[in-house]
Design a protein around this motif. Sequence first.
Motif, PDB file in Angstrom:
ATOM      1  N   SER A   1      11.039 -39.427 -26.212  1.00 32.83           N
ATOM      2  CA  SER A   1      12.144 -38.790 -25.354  1.00 32.83           C
ATOM      3  C   SER A   1      13.178 -40.073 -25.354  1.00 32.83           C
ATOM      4  O   SER A   1      12.793 -41.294 -25.443  1.00 32.83           O
TER       5      SER A   1
ATOM      6  N   SER B   1      16.680 -27.992 -15.139  1.00 32.65           N
ATOM      7  CA  SER B   1      15.591 -27.319 -16.053  1.00 32.65           C
ATOM      8  C   SER B   1      16.372 -26.241 -17.025  1.00 32.65           C
ATOM      9  O   SER B   1      17.612 -26.017 -16.874  1.00 32.65           O
TER      10      SER B   1
ATOM     11  N   THR C   1      11.071 -29.607 -14.653  1.00 29.41           N
ATOM     12  CA  THR C   1      11.255 -30.564 -15.373  1.00 29.41           C
ATOM     13  C   THR C   1      10.984 -31.874 -14.593  1.00 29.41           C
ATOM     14  O   THR C   1      11.958 -31.812 -13.755  1.00 29.41           O
TER      15      THR C   1
ATOM     16  N   SER D   1       5.204 -22.438 -17.350  1.00 26.27           N
ATOM     17  CA  SER D   1       6.367 -23.083 -17.976  1.00 26.27           C
ATOM     18  C   SER D   1       6.680 -24.660 -17.328  1.00 26.27           C
ATOM     19  O   SER D   1       7.003 -24.546 -16.073  1.00 26.27           O
TER      20      SER D   1
ATOM     21  N   LYS E   1       7.598 -29.081 -17.895  1.00 22.36           N
ATOM     22  CA  LYS E   1       8.020 -30.128 -18.952  1.00 22.36           C
ATOM     23  C   LYS E   1       7.823 -31.530 -18.102  1.00 22.36           C
ATOM     24  O   LYS E   1       8.427 -31.475 -17.013  1.00 22.36           O
TER      25      LYS E   1
ATOM     26  N   THR F   1       7.940 -36.965 -23.789  1.00 19.97           N
ATOM     27  CA  THR F   1       8.051 -35.723 -23.372  1.00 19.97           C
ATOM     28  C   THR F   1       6.786 -34.999 -23.612  1.00 19.97           C
ATOM     29  O   THR F   1       6.334 -34.713 -24.749  1.00 19.97           O
TER      30      THR F   1
ATOM     31  N   CYS G   1       5.858 -30.855 -23.116  1.00 16.68           N
ATOM     32  CA  CYS G   1       6.380 -29.595 -22.628  1.00 16.68           C
ATOM     33  C   CYS G   1       5.065 -28.571 -23.075  1.00 16.68           C
ATOM     34  O   CYS G   1       4.244 -28.792 -23.892  1.00 16.68           O
ATOM     35  N   TYR G   2       4.955 -27.663 -22.009  1.00 13.31           N
ATOM     36  CA  TYR G   2       3.870 -26.733 -21.988  1.00 13.31           C
ATOM     37  C   TYR G   2       4.508 -25.146 -21.602  1.00 13.31           C
ATOM     38  O   TYR G   2       4.972 -25.147 -20.234  1.00 13.31           O
ATOM     39  N   ASP G   3       4.054 -24.432 -22.214  1.00 17.47           N
ATOM     40  CA  ASP G   3       4.419 -22.985 -22.017  1.00 17.47           C
ATOM     41  C   ASP G   3       3.119 -22.222 -22.489  1.00 17.47           C
ATOM     42  O   ASP G   3       2.728 -22.172 -23.614  1.00 17.47           O
TER      43      ASP G   3
END
Length: 162
Positions: free
Chosen positions: A15, A44, A92, A124, A126, A138, A140-142
């Motif tokens: 990042s 976000s 986030t 969701s 981050k 970073t 990220c998860y969805d």
Amino acid sequence: MAGLEFKERFDVSSSVITFEQLAKNAPSELSENIDEVAVLILPSHDTDDCFYSGSLDTLDYLNNNALKTEVYANDDEYKELGLHAADIWLGTFFVKNIVIPVFCGLVSSYVYDKLKANKDDKISLKFVVEKKDGKSSTVCYDGKVEDVEKALNAVKEFSNDD
């Protein structure tokens, strides 16, 4: 009318966001005490100024559990983005390295105990994680709540970096 097709996403990448940069550009209400903050809730959904609805509840939960957290906005500029679906849009978060283990435990507790999420619910989130060298990555998860631990475990790995 068919619903949107859900795609799981799990991504770990470097990042460009750093705590030093966030501190330098902090909103005026936050700038005086930003060094005391362990977690920042950032705007976000790829916006510069909108936070998911429920961000203030998350803020209160983290602060009530002794993790100094702030929203990265002035009170006058704070706007919520209401996404109306069955999904959990957590937001986030910028997390300082020193609090990673505590933060991950609290996020897990928040999802399961406070939000009462079921394992099949979609979530969701981050995380921008400060590494010991001051750079950040970073996560990220969805995906399904039952698999959110893989994102939290990826975050925990950064606390072990030398």
